[in-house]
Scaffold this motif. Structure first.
Motif, PDB file in Angstrom:
ATOM      1  N   LEU A   1      -7.343  10.320  -1.996  1.00 25.49           N
ATOM      2  CA  LEU A   1      -6.042   9.999  -2.600  1.00 25.49           C
ATOM      3  C   LEU A   1      -5.733   8.508  -2.585  1.00 25.49           C
ATOM      4  O   LEU A   1      -4.788   8.067  -3.234  1.00 25.49           O
ATOM      5  CB  LEU A   1      -4.921  10.760  -1.886  1.00 25.49           C
ATOM      6  CG  LEU A   1      -5.012  12.289  -1.877  1.00 25.49           C
ATOM      7  CD1 LEU A   1      -3.793  12.893  -1.196  1.00 25.49           C
ATOM      8  CD2 LEU A   1      -5.152  12.838  -3.295  1.00 25.49           C
ATOM      9  N   GLY A   2      -6.486   7.760  -1.805  1.00 28.53           N
ATOM     10  CA  GLY A   2      -6.270   6.316  -1.775  1.00 28.53           C
ATOM     11  C   GLY A   2      -5.013   5.891  -1.057  1.00 28.53           C
ATOM     12  O   GLY A   2      -4.460   4.823  -1.347  1.00 28.53           O
ATOM     13  N   VAL A   3      -4.525   6.706  -0.126  1.00 29.41           N
ATOM     14  CA  VAL A   3      -3.319   6.336   0.617  1.00 29.41           C
ATOM     15  C   VAL A   3      -3.690   5.925   2.036  1.00 29.41           C
ATOM     16  O   VAL A   3      -4.697   6.360   2.592  1.00 29.41           O
ATOM     17  CB  VAL A   3      -2.292   7.491   0.657  1.00 29.41           C
ATOM     18  CG1 VAL A   3      -1.872   7.875  -0.751  1.00 29.41           C
ATOM     19  CG2 VAL A   3      -2.844   8.710   1.376  1.00 29.41           C
ATOM     20  N   GLN A   4      -2.856   5.084   2.617  1.00 28.51           N
ATOM     21  CA  GLN A   4      -3.082   4.555   3.966  1.00 28.51           C
ATOM     22  C   GLN A   4      -2.287   5.364   4.983  1.00 28.51           C
ATOM     23  O   GLN A   4      -1.061   5.473   4.896  1.00 28.51           O
ATOM     24  CB  GLN A   4      -2.646   3.099   4.022  1.00 28.51           C
ATOM     25  CG  GLN A   4      -2.640   2.482   5.400  1.00 28.51           C
ATOM     26  CD  GLN A   4      -4.030   2.220   5.937  1.00 28.51           C
ATOM     27  OE1 GLN A   4      -4.796   1.474   5.341  1.00 28.51           O
ATOM     28  NE2 GLN A   4      -4.366   2.842   7.058  1.00 28.51           N
ATOM     29  N   ALA A   5      -2.982   5.940   5.956  1.00 24.36           N
ATOM     30  CA  ALA A   5      -2.319   6.675   7.026  1.00 24.36           C
ATOM     31  C   ALA A   5      -1.852   5.690   8.096  1.00 24.36           C
ATOM     32  O   ALA A   5      -2.585   4.773   8.473  1.00 24.36           O
ATOM     33  CB  ALA A   5      -3.268   7.696   7.641  1.00 24.36           C
ATOM     34  N   VAL A   6      -0.613   5.890   8.576  1.00 23.62           N
ATOM     35  CA  VAL A   6      -0.042   5.043   9.626  1.00 23.62           C
ATOM     36  C   VAL A   6       0.383   5.954  10.780  1.00 23.62           C
ATOM     37  O   VAL A   6       1.267   6.796  10.630  1.00 23.62           O
ATOM     38  CB  VAL A   6       1.174   4.246   9.118  1.00 23.62           C
ATOM     39  CG1 VAL A   6       1.744   3.386  10.245  1.00 23.62           C
ATOM     40  CG2 VAL A   6       0.792   3.387   7.920  1.00 23.62           C
TER      41      VAL A   6
ATOM     42  N   LYS B   1       0.832  -1.208   0.000  1.00 22.96           N
ATOM     43  CA  LYS B   1       0.000   0.000   0.000  1.00 22.96           C
ATOM     44  C   LYS B   1       0.865   1.257   0.000  1.00 22.96           C
ATOM     45  O   LYS B   1       2.033   1.228   0.392  1.00 22.96           O
ATOM     46  CB  LYS B   1      -0.917   0.012   1.220  1.00 22.96           C
ATOM     47  CG  LYS B   1      -1.966  -1.097   1.213  1.00 22.96           C
ATOM     48  CD  LYS B   1      -2.896  -0.982   2.417  1.00 22.96           C
ATOM     49  CE  LYS B   1      -3.980  -2.050   2.373  1.00 22.96           C
ATOM     50  NZ  LYS B   1      -4.890  -1.951   3.552  1.00 22.96           N
ATOM     51  N   THR B   2       0.283   2.352  -0.439  1.00 23.13           N
ATOM     52  CA  THR B   2       0.954   3.650  -0.383  1.00 23.13           C
ATOM     53  C   THR B   2       0.738   4.216   1.012  1.00 23.13           C
ATOM     54  O   THR B   2      -0.390   4.505   1.410  1.00 23.13           O
ATOM     55  CB  THR B   2       0.381   4.617  -1.435  1.00 23.13           C
ATOM     56  OG1 THR B   2       0.505   4.027  -2.730  1.00 23.13           O
ATOM     57  CG2 THR B   2       1.124   5.942  -1.408  1.00 23.13           C
ATOM     58  N   LEU B   3       1.827   4.379   1.760  1.00 21.97           N
ATOM     59  CA  LEU B   3       1.725   4.726   3.177  1.00 21.97           C
ATOM     60  C   LEU B   3       2.173   6.161   3.456  1.00 21.97           C
ATOM     61  O   LEU B   3       3.193   6.617   2.935  1.00 21.97           O
ATOM     62  CB  LEU B   3       2.571   3.765   4.021  1.00 21.97           C
ATOM     63  CG  LEU B   3       2.320   2.265   3.839  1.00 21.97           C
ATOM     64  CD1 LEU B   3       3.243   1.471   4.759  1.00 21.97           C
ATOM     65  CD2 LEU B   3       0.865   1.927   4.118  1.00 21.97           C
ATOM     66  N   VAL B   4       1.386   6.823   4.297  1.00 25.68           N
ATOM     67  CA  VAL B   4       1.745   8.151   4.803  1.00 25.68           C
ATOM     68  C   VAL B   4       1.865   8.057   6.315  1.00 25.68           C
ATOM     69  O   VAL B   4       0.910   7.692   6.999  1.00 25.68           O
ATOM     70  CB  VAL B   4       0.690   9.208   4.417  1.00 25.68           C
ATOM     71  CG1 VAL B   4       0.981  10.535   5.134  1.00 25.68           C
ATOM     72  CG2 VAL B   4       0.663   9.423   2.919  1.00 25.68           C
ATOM     73  N   GLY B   5       3.041   8.341   6.837  1.00 26.79           N
ATOM     74  CA  GLY B   5       3.237   8.305   8.280  1.00 26.79           C
ATOM     75  C   GLY B   5       2.702   9.572   8.929  1.00 26.79           C
ATOM     76  O   GLY B   5       2.808  10.659   8.356  1.00 26.79           O
ATOM     77  N   ILE B   6       2.122   9.428  10.115  1.00 26.96           N
ATOM     78  CA  ILE B   6       1.577  10.577  10.837  1.00 26.96           C
ATOM     79  C   ILE B   6       1.963  10.489  12.310  1.00 26.96           C
ATOM     80  O   ILE B   6       1.749   9.456  12.953  1.00 26.96           O
ATOM     81  CB  ILE B   6       0.042  10.651  10.709  1.00 26.96           C
ATOM     82  CG1 ILE B   6      -0.350  10.979   9.265  1.00 26.96           C
ATOM     83  CG2 ILE B   6      -0.545  11.693  11.667  1.00 26.96           C
ATOM     84  CD1 ILE B   6      -1.841  11.088   9.031  1.00 26.96           C
ATOM     85  N   HIS B   7       2.546  11.566  12.816  1.00 26.96           N
ATOM     86  CA  HIS B   7       2.802  11.660  14.254  1.00 26.96           C
ATOM     87  C   HIS B   7       1.945  12.792  14.800  1.00 26.96           C
ATOM     88  O   HIS B   7       2.211  13.969  14.539  1.00 26.96           O
ATOM     89  CB  HIS B   7       4.271  11.927  14.540  1.00 26.96           C
ATOM     90  CG  HIS B   7       4.562  11.970  16.013  1.00 26.96           C
ATOM     91  ND1 HIS B   7       5.179  13.030  16.631  1.00 26.96           N
ATOM     92  CD2 HIS B   7       4.280  11.074  17.000  1.00 26.96           C
ATOM     93  CE1 HIS B   7       5.278  12.792  17.934  1.00 26.96           C
ATOM     94  NE2 HIS B   7       4.740  11.616  18.177  1.00 26.96           N
ATOM     95  N   ALA B   8       0.915  12.427  15.557  1.00 32.26           N
ATOM     96  CA  ALA B   8      -0.064  13.410  16.043  1.00 32.26           C
ATOM     97  C   ALA B   8       0.239  13.907  17.448  1.00 32.26           C
ATOM     98  O   ALA B   8      -0.465  14.775  17.963  1.00 32.26           O
ATOM     99  CB  ALA B   8      -1.467  12.788  16.006  1.00 32.26           C
ATOM    100  N   GLY B   9       1.249  13.349  18.091  1.00 27.15           N
ATOM    101  CA  GLY B   9       1.535  13.709  19.477  1.00 27.15           C
ATOM    102  C   GLY B   9       2.720  14.636  19.621  1.00 27.15           C
ATOM    103  O   GLY B   9       3.347  15.059  18.653  1.00 27.15           O
TER     104      GLY B   9
END
Length: 306
Positions: free
Chosen positions: A158-163, A126-134
């Motif tokens: 966009l069809g991308v998976q947030a991680v 999958k197309t992955l987008v990393g996210i740091h919310a803290g």
């Protein structure tokens, strides 16, 4: 990092804030160091350097304990902290240095742990987008509901998976809430990775969206295009994503910014406009542009049928 031969811990917790001064100075002295570069501008750091009796001690002119150094160099807010710290070398040579790419390594077991997580959370291919919310500081955190809206749009448009990534119970709880509110559009790896695992995970991300935090710097060190959201802090403080291809989203011309060097527990004025005025639409458009610049994205239909 192969360039680092030894690490001396400087424990500042509790009574160690006082006792640790002598402990750290003693450890430095016993290491027989010839030159000590001190980027911290606190009196405590200068005192440790002086007590260590290292022959050449170099700090900044704006240090609270500047008189305890053998040499000082000018301090500037207008450059990245990496280059600012490198400027301490001008206490030895006159040449100006620019930071080079970090040579960061991690144990092979980190690759194995990441491979397992990728499989367990169905992230492979999958197309992955990393996210740091803290963040360690509450005022550095973009509102949780904004992250929820952003993650949903990344998936549906966009069809991308947030991680979601992060460490500790606080980040894990935040990640769980965001996953629930975004209706399963994100994979929550918060609290499931070590620092080495996070480093190994970075190569799988096409983009990293983050508050002003430690993982932001890890992402840039591994050349992941990084979109940083700055609230109480500003680029001018020198801690922005270092390198080419990164962006900072912030509220310009807000007179109360920056309100602190490292953020705070709550907005001093109570309005939190520095973060609340950065709307999800703006972050999404920046993310969309950055993904288009660096990658050919599949359509949402193609991504869902992988």
């Amino acid at each position: 990092m192969k360039e680092v031969s030894e690490i001396i811990l400087n424990d500042k917790r509790g009574w160690n804030k006082i006792v640790g001064v002598w402990k750290t100075a003693k450890a430095i002295k016993e290491s027989h160091i010839d030159i000590l570069l001190v980027p911290h501008r606190s009196f405590r750091s200068a005192l440790i350097a002086w007590l260590s009796r290292v022959p050449v001690r170099i700090g900044f002119t704006s240090s609270e304990g500047w008189f305890l150094y053998t040499k000082t160099v000018p301090f500037s807010w207008m450059i990245h902290d990496a280059e600012r710290n490198l400027s301490l070398l001008q206490g030895i040579v006159k040449e100006k240095f620019k930071a080079e790419k970090l040579n960061m390594r991690y144990a092979p077991s980190a690759e194995e742990n990441v491979a397992r997580l990728m499989k367990d959370f169905n992230l492979e291919g999958k197309t992955l987008v990393g996210i740091h919310a803290g963040s360690a500081w509450p005022t550095k955190c973009w509102p949780m509901e904004y992250f929820v809206q952003l993650i949903s749009r990344l998936q549906t448009e966009l069809g991308v998976q947030a991680v979601l990534v992060g460490g500790g119970h606080k980040d894990a709880d935040l990640g769980e809430k965001i996953c629930q509110l975004s209706q399963g559009h994100a994979a929550n790896l918060c609290g499931k990775t070590s620092l080495a695992d996070l480093m190994a995970l970075m190569k799988h991300f096409k983009l990293f969206i983050t508050n002003d935090s430690g993982p932001m710097h890890i992402a840039t060190a591994f050349d992941v295009p990084t979109l940083a959201i700055f609230g109480p802090t500003t680029r001018e403080l020198g801690f922005f994503p270092y390198g080419e291809g990164h962006r900072v989203v912030e509220v310009k011309d807000l007179p109360c910014r920056p309100c602190a060097l490292h953020g705070g527990k709550k907005c001093p004025l109570g309005h939190f406009k520095c973060m609340r005025d950065i709307l999800p639409d703006r972050v999404f458009e920046n993310a969309k542009e950055m993904l288009a610049e660096h990658h050919n994205l599949p359509t949402p239909h193609e991504e869902l049928h992988k």
